[in-house]
Design an enzyme around this catalytic site. Sequence first.
Site, mmCIF file in Angstrom:
data_model
loop_
_atom_site.group_PDB
_atom_site.id
_atom_site.type_symbol
_atom_site.label_atom_id
_atom_site.label_comp_id
_atom_site.label_asym_id
_atom_site.label_seq_id
_atom_site.Cartn_x
_atom_site.Cartn_y
_atom_site.Cartn_z
ATOM 1 N N ASN A 103 8.879 4.864 3.882
ATOM 2 C CA ASN A 103 8.523 4.380 5.219
ATOM 3 C C ASN A 103 9.769 3.963 5.982
ATOM 4 O O ASN A 103 10.807 3.655 5.381
ATOM 5 C CB ASN A 103 7.624 3.133 5.101
ATOM 6 C CG ASN A 103 6.245 3.471 4.627
ATOM 7 O OD1 ASN A 103 5.380 3.792 5.419
ATOM 8 N ND2 ASN A 103 6.028 3.400 3.314
ATOM 9 N N ARG B 111 0.849 -1.200 0.000
ATOM 10 C CA ARG B 111 0.000 0.000 0.000
ATOM 11 C C ARG B 111 0.887 1.253 0.000
ATOM 12 O O ARG B 111 1.147 1.840 -1.029
ATOM 13 C CB ARG B 111 -0.950 -0.026 1.216
ATOM 14 C CG ARG B 111 -2.141 0.923 1.065
ATOM 15 C CD ARG B 111 -1.826 2.369 1.352
ATOM 16 N NE ARG B 111 -1.377 2.590 2.711
ATOM 17 C CZ ARG B 111 -0.945 3.761 3.169
ATOM 18 N NH1 ARG B 111 -0.896 4.810 2.351
ATOM 19 N NH2 ARG B 111 -0.526 3.892 4.404
ATOM 20 N N CYS C 194 3.707 9.385 0.660
ATOM 21 C CA CYS C 194 2.362 9.832 0.268
ATOM 22 C C CYS C 194 2.464 10.741 -0.960
ATOM 23 O O CYS C 194 3.155 11.754 -0.924
ATOM 24 C CB CYS C 194 1.691 10.582 1.415
ATOM 25 S SG CYS C 194 0.087 11.263 0.942
ATOM 26 N N HIS D 2 3.194 4.869 12.609
ATOM 27 C CA HIS D 2 3.467 4.735 11.171
ATOM 28 C C HIS D 2 4.489 5.815 10.843
ATOM 29 O O HIS D 2 4.153 7.000 10.791
ATOM 30 C CB HIS D 2 2.158 4.929 10.394
ATOM 31 C CG HIS D 2 2.325 4.934 8.916
ATOM 32 N ND1 HIS D 2 1.993 3.858 8.126
ATOM 33 C CD2 HIS D 2 2.793 5.875 8.067
ATOM 34 C CE1 HIS D 2 2.247 4.142 6.857
ATOM 35 N NE2 HIS D 2 2.731 5.372 6.804
#
Length: 300
Positions: free
Chosen positions: A243, A10, A234, A201
């Site tokens: 990440n 994702r 993003c 996150h």
Amino acid sequence: MVLITEVSLRDGLQIEPVVVPTEAKIRFATRLVEAGFSSLEVGAFVNPARVATMADTGEVVAGLADQRAACHTLVLNERGARRAVAAGARHARLVMSASEGHSEANSGAGTDEVMRRLARAADVLREAGIRLEGCIATAFVCPFDGDTPVERVVRVARHYADLGVEVLHLADTIGAASPSDVTRALAAVRDVFPIERIGLHLHNTYGMAAANAWAAYGHGVRRFDAALGGLGGCPFAPGATGNIAADDLIHLFHREGIDTGIDTAKLGPLRDELAGLVGHELPSALAKVPATPAVVRSRS
Ligand SMILES: CC(=O)SCCNC(=O)CCNC(=O)[C@H](O)C(C)(C)COP(=O)(O)OP(=O)(O)OC[C@H]1O[C@@H](n2cnc3c(N)ncnc32)[C@H](O)[C@@H]1OP(=O)(O)O
């Protein structure tokens, strides 16, 4: 024991120009489960015109129905919730930004409107027996509005609690938080969610993700999102990079004698497979060092 949710399918893929074939996603997720991941984020039920690579999320979820791992997907509105139900999803993560600037860029609406949308989405998901988690994007810093006041974070956390969310995730969407930001936000939301139901996150834009994870661990957080190789970002947050790398984070925990349930010997080949899917090298620290079993080992 720490729970690491692997998010490369994702958050990892959403910023990549390539559209990875559905079968390759399902195969990769299956191999992540074989490596010991019990929780994955596998897609997002968002507008495919905005994130083309998430268009097949329903097929990916359906293709992973037999997996023993929890397969999470993002839901941002009622339309997304209905797609999740139709796909047979068992888990969903509601997402909204704490800041107005990122909310407009990401969801096309301000936070008040997104709260109303998520309430309608949560009704649909709960009705179908889907377990809910809730993510707060820009929980620390917003690329448009700057530092996010903790009151805005607490407001969203309370909304999620009212909607029946079981686990709250605080997202450092642009990887700009520092350990004291993490400490402050955790102190504020602990009144709403107990620490065992809070996850982090993190992104590594400024190289602070490991410091932030370790600070959170010290406060009792045991749930972390991470993407193999440090893929991700993003597309609606200028300056966002990857990440926190799952391989690096697992290495940190294992060196500290903290179990993750992940077989580290399987991570190198998986990282290579992911690099092949996106067509470039991945930025994690472990991607750059030779496999040295004497160092990369679990002490637990
Ligand atoms: C911090 C993070 O990393 S979060 C993850 C990255 N961000 C994202 O993936 C969010 C991307 N944003 C979006 O997909 C959208 O802005 C949404 C779903 C949040 C809201 O969509 P809006 O644009 O406000 O919806 P709106 O109701 O105006 O519809 C616009 C179009 O999108 C379609 N649409 C809306 N929601 C969905 C959905 N969940 N699934 C598929 N299509 C959708 C509508 O049908 C409409 O299509 P049309 O133009 O062909 O008529």
